[in-house]
Design a protein around this motif. Structure first.
Motif, PDB file in Angstrom:
ATOM      1  N   PHE A  15      29.544  46.785  36.773  1.00  0.00           N
ATOM      2  CA  PHE A  15      29.225  46.930  38.013  1.00  0.00           C
ATOM      3  C   PHE A  15      29.815  48.428  38.124  1.00  0.00           C
ATOM      4  N   LEU A  24      31.891  50.072  35.787  1.00  0.00           N
ATOM      5  CA  LEU A  24      33.517  49.754  35.201  1.00  0.00           C
ATOM      6  C   LEU A  24      32.740  48.231  34.706  1.00  0.00           C
ATOM      7  N   VAL A  26      33.074  45.135  33.317  1.00  0.00           N
ATOM      8  CA  VAL A  26      34.068  44.195  33.512  1.00  0.00           C
ATOM      9  C   VAL A  26      34.237  42.900  32.625  1.00  0.00           C
ATOM     10  N   PRO A  45      44.517  37.086  33.499  1.00  0.00           N
ATOM     11  CA  PRO A  45      45.163  38.563  34.673  1.00  0.00           C
ATOM     12  C   PRO A  45      44.018  38.556  36.058  1.00  0.00           C
ATOM     13  N   SER A  46      44.450  39.084  36.865  1.00  0.00           N
ATOM     14  CA  SER A  46      43.402  39.366  38.373  1.00  0.00           C
ATOM     15  C   SER A  46      42.615  40.199  37.348  1.00  0.00           C
ATOM     16  N   GLY A  47      40.979  40.213  38.323  1.00  0.00           N
ATOM     17  CA  GLY A  47      40.658  41.516  38.183  1.00  0.00           C
ATOM     18  C   GLY A  47      40.213  41.716  36.692  1.00  0.00           C
ATOM     19  N   CYS A  48      40.203  40.244  35.612  1.00  0.00           N
ATOM     20  CA  CYS A  48      39.539  40.470  34.347  1.00  0.00           C
ATOM     21  C   CYS A  48      38.342  40.368  33.798  1.00  0.00           C
ATOM     22  N   GLY A  49      37.577  39.725  35.179  1.00  0.00           N
ATOM     23  CA  GLY A  49      36.160  39.454  35.226  1.00  0.00           C
ATOM     24  C   GLY A  49      35.868  37.336  35.412  1.00  0.00           C
ATOM     25  N   LYS A  50      37.217  37.015  35.489  1.00  0.00           N
ATOM     26  CA  LYS A  50      36.922  35.094  35.355  1.00  0.00           C
ATOM     27  C   LYS A  50      35.951  34.977  36.843  1.00  0.00           C
ATOM     28  N   SER A  51      36.134  35.816  37.979  1.00  0.00           N
ATOM     29  CA  SER A  51      34.697  34.878  38.563  1.00  0.00           C
ATOM     30  C   SER A  51      33.795  35.984  38.083  1.00  0.00           C
ATOM     31  N   THR A  52      33.360  36.935  37.557  1.00  0.00           N
ATOM     32  CA  THR A  52      31.859  37.544  37.502  1.00  0.00           C
ATOM     33  C   THR A  52      31.397  36.902  36.583  1.00  0.00           C
ATOM     34  N   GLU A 164      39.139  28.913  41.184  1.00  0.00           N
ATOM     35  CA  GLU A 164      40.732  28.799  41.693  1.00  0.00           C
ATOM     36  C   GLU A 164      40.305  27.339  43.401  1.00  0.00           C
ATOM     37  N   HIS A 197      45.064  30.358  38.249  1.00  0.00           N
ATOM     38  CA  HIS A 197      46.376  31.517  38.003  1.00  0.00           C
ATOM     39  C   HIS A 197      47.721  30.507  37.502  1.00  0.00           C
ATOM     40  N   ARG A 215      40.526  43.388  31.659  1.00  0.00           N
ATOM     41  CA  ARG A 215      39.666  43.449  31.962  1.00  0.00           C
ATOM     42  C   ARG A 215      39.044  45.064  30.475  1.00  0.00           C
TER      43      ARG A 215
HETATM   44  N1  LIG Z   1      29.834  43.426  42.908  1.00  0.00           N
HETATM   45  C1  LIG Z   1      30.921  43.625  42.825  1.00  0.00           C
HETATM   46  N2  LIG Z   1      30.088  45.792  42.910  1.00  0.00           N
HETATM   47  C2  LIG Z   1      31.497  45.820  42.041  1.00  0.00           C
HETATM   48  N3  LIG Z   1      32.669  45.474  41.020  1.00  0.00           N
HETATM   49  C3  LIG Z   1      32.610  44.423  41.158  1.00  0.00           C
HETATM   50  C4  LIG Z   1      31.456  42.964  42.163  1.00  0.00           C
HETATM   51  N4  LIG Z   1      32.421  42.360  41.788  1.00  0.00           N
HETATM   52  C5  LIG Z   1      33.352  42.704  40.751  1.00  0.00           C
HETATM   53  N5  LIG Z   1      33.827  43.835  41.176  1.00  0.00           N
HETATM   54  C6  LIG Z   1      35.048  44.074  39.923  1.00  0.00           C
HETATM   55  O1  LIG Z   1      34.805  43.709  39.342  1.00  0.00           O
HETATM   56  C7  LIG Z   1      36.391  43.514  38.787  1.00  0.00           C
HETATM   57  C8  LIG Z   1      36.750  41.708  38.696  1.00  0.00           C
HETATM   58  O2  LIG Z   1      35.806  40.820  39.385  1.00  0.00           O
HETATM   59  P1  LIG Z   1      36.298  39.193  39.346  1.00  0.00           P
HETATM   60  O3  LIG Z   1      36.097  39.185  40.628  1.00  0.00           O
HETATM   61  O4  LIG Z   1      35.801  38.799  37.955  1.00  0.00           O
HETATM   62  O5  LIG Z   1      37.921  39.124  38.718  1.00  0.00           O
HETATM   63  P2  LIG Z   1      39.106  37.655  38.539  1.00  0.00           P
HETATM   64  O6  LIG Z   1      39.161  38.060  37.151  1.00  0.00           O
HETATM   65  O7  LIG Z   1      38.336  36.918  39.238  1.00  0.00           O
HETATM   66  O8  LIG Z   1      40.512  38.558  39.518  1.00  0.00           O
HETATM   67  P3  LIG Z   1      41.152  36.983  40.595  1.00  0.00           P
HETATM   68  O9  LIG Z   1      42.013  36.302  38.900  1.00  0.00           O
HETATM   69  O10 LIG Z   1      41.748  38.522  41.070  1.00  0.00           O
HETATM   70  O11 LIG Z   1      39.639  36.284  41.393  1.00  0.00           O
HETATM   71  C9  LIG Z   1      37.124  43.832  39.585  1.00  0.00           C
HETATM   72  O12 LIG Z   1      37.310  44.753  38.808  1.00  0.00           O
HETATM   73  C10 LIG Z   1      36.187  43.623  40.354  1.00  0.00           C
HETATM   74  O13 LIG Z   1      36.170  45.293  41.646  1.00  0.00           O
END
Ligand SMILES: Nc1ncnc2c1ncn2[C@@H]1O[C@H](COP(=O)(O)OP(=O)(O)OP(=O)(O)O)[C@@H](O)[C@H]1O
Ligand SMILES: [Mg+2]
Length: 254
Positions: A15, A24, A26, A45-52, A164, A197, A215
């Motif tokens: 992103f 960034l 991801v 871990p939080s922010g590692c990109g699971k939701s992405t 989640e 989690h 990440r």
């Molecule tokens: N639309 C976007 N624009 C910019 N950065 C983004 C966007 N969506 C996600 N990110 C970044 O991508 C990284 C991964 O986000 P993601 O939501 O996939 O993490 P996650 O593993 O699901 O975390 P969590 O466990 O906290 O839900 C984060 O650093 C977030 O800031």
């Protein structure tokens, strides 16, 4: 070998950083495979990109490199065969329980009588018989999540993508939702990708656990869950369970 229902090959995603010129990273070279009817959890871990990653499987996001494939077809966008359930239930506030659950069926052009009969079955399955004319704001969080689950399942999706889904619920409601999900899965055998989690939740629910590293994320370890089903809550006190749980925690905390 069973047909693979969903896979992702060599996925990378970045992103733009808000307000900056940089990128960034991801996800990097992420591979993933889930077989038809399998229940897989993703921990990381939080922010590692699971939701992405889940959003790429759902077709809400596109990868910069690599692609997801569902039932042999590249994922090009959202599809009713891949239902998504989020942490916060997404419901229409102006519709009651019955109409929220029936909404998707109506969209598919189902006859009114059939739609009502099928909706009643799902209302029963999620234990909301006495609340079918309540509006979302009149329901507890757990009840809203049950409506969201029924609303997704009623379309008989081949794949359920869950981000989640029970994280905001108290322990008791979470446990009853887990049991409900397992019941529905045992009946229909959807292919389920479930982000959590909660290591115990992953061990109680899934056939396999994928652990993602920090990440830019990718899968660093896969574990076939060795416990037979049904898995009673007392399993969480057994030596094998606690050993596996602490192994997984050690991988998550590095
Ligand atoms: N639309 C976007 N624009 C910019 N950065 C983004 C966007 N969506 C996600 N990110 C970044 O991508 C990284 C991964 O986000 P993601 O939501 O996939 O993490 P996650 O593993 O699901 O975390 P969590 O466990 O906290 O839900 C984060 O650093 C977030 O800031
Ligand atoms: Mg997330």
């Amino acid at each position: 070998m069973k047909r693979t229902d969903l896979s992702a090959n060599n996925i990378s995603k970045c992103f733009s950083e808000p307000g900056e010129d940089g990128l960034l990273y991801v996800l990097e070279d992420m591979d993933f495979e889930i077989k038809e009817g399998e229940f897989v959890t993703i921990l990381g871990p939080s922010g590692c990109g699971k939701s992405t990653f889940l959003n790429i499987l759902a077709g809400f996001e596109t990868a910069n490199q690599g692609h997801a494939v569902c039932c042999g077809e590249p994922v090009r966008g959202p599809s009713p065969e891949r239902a998504v359930v989020f942490q916060s239930p997404v419901l229409f506030p102006w519709m009651d329980v019955k109409n929220n659950i029936m909404y998707g069926l109506k969209q598919t052009g189902k006859k009114k009588d059939d739609a009502q009969r099928i909706t009643a079955e799902y209302i029963r399955a999620v234990g909301l018989d006495d609340f079918d004319n309540y509006y979302p704001s009149q329901l507890s969080g757990g009840m809203q999540q049950r409506v969201a689950l029924a609303r997704s399942l009623i379309l008989d999706p081949k794949v359920l993508l869950m981000d989640e889904p029970f994280a905001a619920l108290d322990a008791q409601t979470r446990y009853s939702m887990q049991q409900l999900l397992l019941q529905l899965w045992e009946r229909n055998r959807q292919t389920i990708v479930f982000i959590t989690h909660d290591v115990e939740e992953a061990l109680l629910l899934s056939d396999r656990i994928c652990i993602m590293g920090k990440r830019p994320g990718k899968i660093i370890e896969e574990i076939a869950v060795p416990f037979e089903r049904p898995r009673p809550i007392s399993l969480t006190g057994s030596g094998d369970f606690t050993q596996l749980k602490s192994h997984i925690l050690s991988r998550l905390l590095v």
